[in-house]
Enzyme design. Sequence first.
Site, PDB file in Angstrom:
ATOM      1  N   CYS A  98      -1.953  34.000   9.167  1.00 27.08           N
ATOM      2  CA  CYS A  98      -1.733  34.710  10.439  1.00 27.08           C
ATOM      3  C   CYS A  98      -1.422  33.754  11.578  1.00 27.08           C
ATOM      4  CB  CYS A  98      -2.940  35.570  10.750  1.00 27.08           C
ATOM      5  SG  CYS A  98      -3.180  36.792   9.471  1.00 27.08           S
ATOM      6  N   GLU A  99      -0.336  33.031  11.464  1.00 31.10           N
ATOM      7  CA  GLU A  99       0.149  32.163  12.533  1.00 31.10           C
ATOM      8  C   GLU A  99       1.666  32.067  12.412  1.00 31.10           C
ATOM      9  OE1 GLU A  99      -1.567  28.582  13.693  1.00 31.10           O
ATOM     10  OE2 GLU A  99      -3.505  28.986  12.769  1.00 31.10           O
TER      11      GLU A  99
ATOM     12  N   GLU B  18       0.837  -1.221   0.000  1.00 28.32           N
ATOM     13  CA  GLU B  18       0.000   0.000   0.000  1.00 28.32           C
ATOM     14  C   GLU B  18       0.864   1.260   0.000  1.00 28.32           C
ATOM     15  OE1 GLU B  18      -2.096  -0.242   3.679  1.00 28.32           O
ATOM     16  OE2 GLU B  18      -3.384  -1.876   3.060  1.00 28.32           O
ATOM     17  N   PRO B  19       1.716   1.452  -0.979  1.00 25.83           N
ATOM     18  CA  PRO B  19       2.565   2.646  -0.944  1.00 25.83           C
ATOM     19  C   PRO B  19       1.787   3.907  -1.313  1.00 25.83           C
ATOM     20  CG  PRO B  19       2.968   1.422  -2.956  1.00 25.83           C
ATOM     21  CD  PRO B  19       1.943   0.640  -2.183  1.00 25.83           C
ATOM     22  N   GLY B  20       2.103   4.997  -0.669  1.00 29.01           N
ATOM     23  CA  GLY B  20       1.516   6.289  -1.006  1.00 29.01           C
ATOM     24  C   GLY B  20       2.629   7.274  -1.311  1.00 29.01           C
ATOM     25  N   ARG B  21       3.310   7.680  -0.249  1.00 25.38           N
ATOM     26  CA  ARG B  21       4.355   8.701  -0.368  1.00 25.38           C
ATOM     27  C   ARG B  21       5.426   8.326  -1.388  1.00 25.38           C
ATOM     28  NH1 ARG B  21       5.642  12.006   4.088  1.00 25.38           N
ATOM     29  NH2 ARG B  21       4.779  10.386   5.425  1.00 25.38           N
TER      30      ARG B  21
ATOM     31  N   TYR C 231       4.447  18.499  11.121  1.00 23.91           N
ATOM     32  CA  TYR C 231       5.395  17.415  11.440  1.00 23.91           C
ATOM     33  C   TYR C 231       6.834  17.911  11.525  1.00 23.91           C
ATOM     34  CZ  TYR C 231       1.437  14.999   9.201  1.00 23.91           C
ATOM     35  OH  TYR C 231       0.184  14.586   8.813  1.00 23.91           O
TER      36      TYR C 231
ATOM     37  N   ARG D 120       2.738  20.301   6.009  1.00 22.84           N
ATOM     38  CA  ARG D 120       3.706  19.350   6.581  1.00 22.84           C
ATOM     39  C   ARG D 120       4.772  20.003   7.476  1.00 22.84           C
ATOM     40  NH1 ARG D 120       6.639  16.109   4.646  1.00 22.84           N
ATOM     41  NH2 ARG D 120       6.023  14.400   5.986  1.00 22.84           N
TER      42      ARG D 120
HETATM   43  N1  LLP Z   1      -1.670   2.140   4.389  1.00 20.44           N
HETATM   44  C1  LLP Z   1      -2.229   2.655   5.507  1.00 20.44           C
HETATM   45  C2  LLP Z   1      -3.181   1.841   6.257  1.00 20.44           C
HETATM   46  C3  LLP Z   1      -1.899   3.956   5.925  1.00 20.44           C
HETATM   47  O1  LLP Z   1      -2.437   4.445   7.028  1.00 20.44           O
HETATM   48  C4  LLP Z   1      -0.973   4.716   5.160  1.00 20.44           C
HETATM   49  C5  LLP Z   1      -0.615   6.074   5.570  1.00 20.44           C
HETATM   50  C6  LLP Z   1      -0.449   4.143   3.995  1.00 20.44           C
HETATM   51  C7  LLP Z   1      -0.806   2.849   3.643  1.00 20.44           C
HETATM   52  C8  LLP Z   1       0.508   4.879   3.103  1.00 20.44           C
HETATM   53  O2  LLP Z   1       1.704   5.160   3.730  1.00 20.44           O
HETATM   54  P1  LLP Z   1       2.925   5.812   2.892  1.00 20.44           P
HETATM   55  O3  LLP Z   1       3.399   4.788   1.886  1.00 20.44           O
HETATM   56  O4  LLP Z   1       2.397   7.021   2.232  1.00 20.44           O
HETATM   57  O5  LLP Z   1       3.914   6.107   3.923  1.00 20.44           O
HETATM   58  N2  LLP Z   1       0.164  13.059   6.467  1.00 20.44           N
HETATM   59  C9  LLP Z   1       1.382  12.400   6.859  1.00 20.44           C
HETATM   60  C10 LLP Z   1       1.405  10.940   6.469  1.00 20.44           C
HETATM   61  C11 LLP Z   1       0.261  10.117   7.042  1.00 20.44           C
HETATM   62  C12 LLP Z   1       0.305   8.674   6.629  1.00 20.44           C
HETATM   63  C13 LLP Z   1      -0.912   7.967   7.078  1.00 20.44           C
HETATM   64  N3  LLP Z   1      -1.035   6.620   6.635  1.00 20.44           N
HETATM   65  C14 LLP Z   1       2.566  13.158   6.279  1.00 20.44           C
HETATM   66  O6  LLP Z   1       2.377  14.182   5.608  1.00 20.44           O
HETATM   67  O7  LLP Z   1       3.715  12.785   6.513  1.00 20.44           O
END
Ligand code: LLP
Length: 424
Positions: free
Chosen positions: A349-350, A280-283, A323, A319
């Site tokens: 304004c922060e 499940e990659p996102g980033r 973070y 971000r």
């Molecule tokens: N699967 C699940 C169940 C998740 O909760 C997440 C991310 C992913 C996959 C994808 O993870 P990745 O490959 O993107 O690391 N807003 C934060 C990141 C929150 C991630 C939440 N879950 C940021 O800007 O760093």
Amino acid sequence: MTTQKHFSHVNGKMLVENIPLSDIAKQVGTPFYCYSNTAISENYKDYQQAFSTVLPDQDTLICYAVKANGNQAVLSTLAKLGSGADVVSIGEIRRARAAGIPANKIVYSGVAKVEPEIEYALNEGIFQFNVESEPELELISQVATRLNKEAAIAFRINPDVCANTHAKISTGKAENKFGVPISKARIAYNRAASLPNIKVQGVDVHIGSQLTQLAPFEEAYKRIAQLIIDLRSDGHNISVVDIGGGLGITYNDEVIPSKQAYASIAKKQLGHLNCKIIIEPGRSLLGNAGILVSSVVYVKTGEERQFLILDAGMNDMIRPSMYEAHHEIVAVDQSQTDLKTYDVVGPVCETGDTFAKARQVHESKSGDLIAIMSCGAYGAVMASTYNTRMLAPEIMVKGSDFAVVRARPSYDEIINADSVPSWV
Ligand code: LLP
């Protein structure tokens, strides 16, 4: 210099693929997000190739984590490459389906699925619910029974592993709200097997985001592998293992393990179990495929420091405020100027509306374009209209083409979303 492929300076001017950023800025105004379609495709293919090389006989499905960037152009790009989706809400299921991702490639994660969401997912025929708790399981069973459907489930297991990442994006420790504790997993699976219209099919784990080391993944997968063996001996037919997302990207100087090395960990710990592997990659698919482009509004000399005040703010990209995240900040035109040290801030304004402190950027003046790098993931999706600022538009580039893939809204759209009751 940037470390992002497809975002490079040529003769001092920054291009996205073949297009000068200044051309886009002239047409759409600033701030705007800009994505490279080629970078997204390459990142996806890298995963595909890593897993098919390391685990050639294994059925692997990439389920892109829609939360990282749910733009329809992004999802359509990935859908055409064969990607599935990891979703966390009915909205994300709708987004994924609208972009052509087949329901049978969708896994549904999310901490607190509610009844209409479960019903929608069952009617769509998604591949798997990643169940976060026993009460959620009970509700899924009830809804599935009412609809006369079968819900295929995996429990998200909390393996109690430290991911060594920022506390706000670490999810796999016992103290985190996520998943079923590994110590209680066998009881939960037995309960699932006893419930009507539930098909137990998998095990799921996700320990956090922006991981820069493989060791936490390895520890989690090792614990999950043992659990799968135990569950099978309890009589459960476990045929799927969802190993989550979380592989980090280089924002600054982080050295990230290769996707091949990551696949090797999965092989070492889970390869012998003969399960379908879901990732499940996102980033790691989107982060370095996008940037946020803004203009310098003013350069202000304070008592002690120089402020570069941009027309992008924390509402556009949260971000750094949220973070303490580092994002490279570069001048789009670097043809002649020297480096200077600035605090790079937004107009909100922060005090927290600060992108970087004491950062070296090419000397800039009002009107110059500045790129905030590595913003393709968790950028536009986390934006808000705070301070009644319009959401930044999103642009996608492919080769020498670019398109607005989400337009800047109008003030009327923002204001007319509210209504005033007659009794006010
Ligand atoms: N699967 C699940 C169940 C998740 O909760 C997440 C991310 C992913 C996959 C994808 O993870 P990745 O490959 O993107 O690391 N807003 C934060 C990141 C929150 C991630 C939440 N879950 C940021 O800007 O760093």
